[in-house]
Motif scaffolding. Structure first.
Motif, PDB file in Angstrom:
ATOM      1  N   UNK A  13       0.833  -1.191   0.000  1.00 24.13           N
ATOM      2  CA  UNK A  13       0.000   0.000   0.000  1.00 24.13           C
ATOM      3  C   UNK A  13       0.871   1.246   0.000  1.00 24.13           C
ATOM      4  N   UNK A  14       0.216   2.385  -0.240  1.00 25.64           N
ATOM      5  CA  UNK A  14       0.824   3.708  -0.116  1.00 25.64           C
ATOM      6  C   UNK A  14       0.312   4.303   1.193  1.00 25.64           C
ATOM      7  N   UNK A  50      -2.452   0.018  -9.351  1.00 23.89           N
ATOM      8  CA  UNK A  50      -3.459  -0.802  -8.673  1.00 23.89           C
ATOM      9  C   UNK A  50      -3.045  -1.093  -7.230  1.00 23.89           C
ATOM     10  N   UNK A  51      -2.693  -0.031  -6.505  1.00 19.02           N
ATOM     11  CA  UNK A  51      -2.239  -0.182  -5.129  1.00 19.02           C
ATOM     12  C   UNK A  51      -3.076   0.714  -4.213  1.00 19.02           C
ATOM     13  N   UNK A  52      -3.445   0.194  -3.071  1.00 16.22           N
ATOM     14  CA  UNK A  52      -4.307   0.892  -2.121  1.00 16.22           C
ATOM     15  C   UNK A  52      -3.562   2.051  -1.454  1.00 16.22           C
ATOM     16  N   UNK A 106      -8.693   3.013  -4.133  1.00 22.79           N
ATOM     17  CA  UNK A 106      -9.079   2.385  -2.869  1.00 22.79           C
ATOM     18  C   UNK A 106      -8.397   3.138  -1.728  1.00 22.79           C
ATOM     19  N   UNK A 107      -9.171   3.493  -0.702  1.00 26.07           N
ATOM     20  CA  UNK A 107      -8.675   4.240   0.442  1.00 26.07           C
ATOM     21  C   UNK A 107      -8.948   3.460   1.719  1.00 26.07           C
ATOM     22  N   UNK A 166     -15.336   2.049  -2.176  1.00 21.97           N
ATOM     23  CA  UNK A 166     -13.982   2.595  -2.286  1.00 21.97           C
ATOM     24  C   UNK A 166     -13.233   2.736  -0.964  1.00 21.97           C
ATOM     25  N   UNK A 167     -13.921   2.739   0.155  1.00 15.29           N
ATOM     26  CA  UNK A 167     -13.298   3.097   1.428  1.00 15.29           C
ATOM     27  C   UNK A 167     -13.404   1.937   2.411  1.00 15.29           C
ATOM     28  N   UNK A 168     -12.305   1.698   3.128  1.00 15.89           N
ATOM     29  CA  UNK A 168     -12.285   0.710   4.202  1.00 15.89           C
ATOM     30  C   UNK A 168     -11.796   1.391   5.479  1.00 15.89           C
ATOM     31  N   UNK A 169     -12.162   0.782   6.619  1.00 13.66           N
ATOM     32  CA  UNK A 169     -11.738   1.252   7.939  1.00 13.66           C
ATOM     33  C   UNK A 169     -11.184   0.072   8.719  1.00 13.66           C
TER      34      UNK A 169
END
Length: 381
Positions: free
Chosen positions: A171-172, A198-200, A255-256, A297-300
């Motif tokens: 990821x970034x 294609x990296x989160x 993706x965030x 698009x968003x994860x926690x």
């Protein structure tokens, strides 16, 4: 000799199914370890000749002695918690049962963007050489983060281009505090680089010094307890900016992940955004309901888990927010707030357990579904 003995670093041939992806693990450099990777002139001019003022008081339990870390995570040689890959392997992988750990070194921020970027450059080199190489990642359980300084979009893109092809960079990693908010077009090169590879993109809460501290809408708080709660306000503003400023329409594959910003607040925020969208749709340029963008698009991350006295309240919140779509397990190792995966999984709705504990992590970070089997490892499932 057992296959997990640090003296025997041959990668096991037998494979095991991934059943726990830990999305928030903090490795730390040993004393002086990072200096050789800091580029000049920032090494000499800034980091070796810099006086740091007081921060907002941090009142974590036993902070004066343990620095908000689990006391058993300090290695025997006296180095800092999280600095020993073998101890982390023993405690987090073998004993707690995580199968893959997303490493998030908290690169030191700075008031000058170029100095902050120099810190990110050094952190990435250190992480690759001291954690992700074949010597310390012989078991293939560590996945790294490309640390970048969002205030310096050009420098951030250069680091993404440099490391995105690394087999163990997952990821970034950016910060949420710098202004303007993420919907501003100045950050588009970062989102473009992320989607190109294609990296989160993940955001971990951070502390700074002076004006680099996260600034709540009414100004800086007085104490740590209200400061900690205000992190969620920063994340909420970034969620709204991403959606209403059209970032996900411009970059539909973005993706965030929000790490350690809590998550129960997203439910009323989705309700409110959807209500505004319903009444003002003709004035808005976005193409879908705000809650749809969140779920797609968003994860926690699950830590910190705000646990009410009445567990049924948490269960209802999990159901209403469709937690199986937006949550990733995280332990926050080696901090004192560590959540053991064997404890956390018991508090998730049964139908969501596999999604939260490993399926969402595999999808979000593009991880393998199996890893080398380690004899004697605890299994969460």
């Amino acid at each position: 000799m057992a296959p997990t003995d640090p003296q025997n670093r041959a990668t096991p041939v037998e494979r095991a199914a991934v059943r726990c992806v830990d999305s928030d693990v903090h490795p730390m450099p040993r004393r002086g370890e990072l200096l050789e990777y800091l580029p000049e002139p920032w090494r000499s001019r800034y980091f070796l000749d810099r006086h740091v003022g007081e921060q907002i008081f941090y009142d974590a339990p036993d902070y004066a002695h343990a620095y908000a870390m689990r006391t058993d995570t300090f290695p025997a040689d006296g180095e800092f918690a999280g600095s020993d890959p073998d101890l982390m392997l023993k405690q987090l992988i073998m004993e707690a049962g995580a199968d893959i750990a997303i490493l998030e070194p908290l690169a030191g921020g700075a008031r000058i963007p170029e100095a902050s970027q120099a810190s990110s450059v050094a952190t990435n080199e250190w992480l690759a050489r001291h954690w992700l190489d074949t010597h310390d990642n012989w078991h293939q359980r560590w996945r790294g983060s490309i640390c970048v300084t969002i205030e310096d979009p050009d420098g951030a893109v250069a680091e993404i281009e440099k490391w995105a092809g690394h087999p163990y960079m997952a990821q970034i990693l950016i910060r949420a505090e710098p202004r303007p908010s993420w919907g501003h077009p100045r950050y588009d090169p970062i989102w473009a680089a992320a989607t190109k590879h294609d990296i989160t993109v993940a955001c971990h809460l951070g502390r700074g010094h002076f004006e680099t501290l996260p600034m709540p809408p009414v100004g800086l708080p007085s104490y740590n307890h209200d400061f900690m709660v205000s992190y969620s306000l920063t994340a909420a503003n970034q969620v709204m900016s991403l959606i209403f400023d059209g970032v996900f329409d411009r970059f539909p594959a973005l993706r965030i992940v929000f790490v350690e910003h809590a998550f129960t607040w997203i439910l009323p925020l989705m309700w409110r955004m959807d209500a505004i969208y319903d009444k003002r749709r003709q004035w808005l340029d976005i193409k879908r309901k705000p809650s749809d963008y969140v779920k797609d698009h968003i994860k926690f991350t699950t830590q910190p888990l705000d646990y009410p006295e009445d567990k049924t309240e948490l269960s209802r919140a999990f159901e209403w927010m469709e937690c199986e779509k937006i949550l990733l397990f995280s332990s926050d190792y080696p901090h004192w707030t560590f959540d053991d995966p064997r404890w956390l999984v018991k508090h998730l709705p049964e139908h969501a357990r596999e999604a939260v504990m490993f399926k969402n992590g595999i999808q979000t970070y593009k991880l393998p579904e199996t890893v080398p089997a380690l004899e004697g490892q605890t299994r969460v499932f």
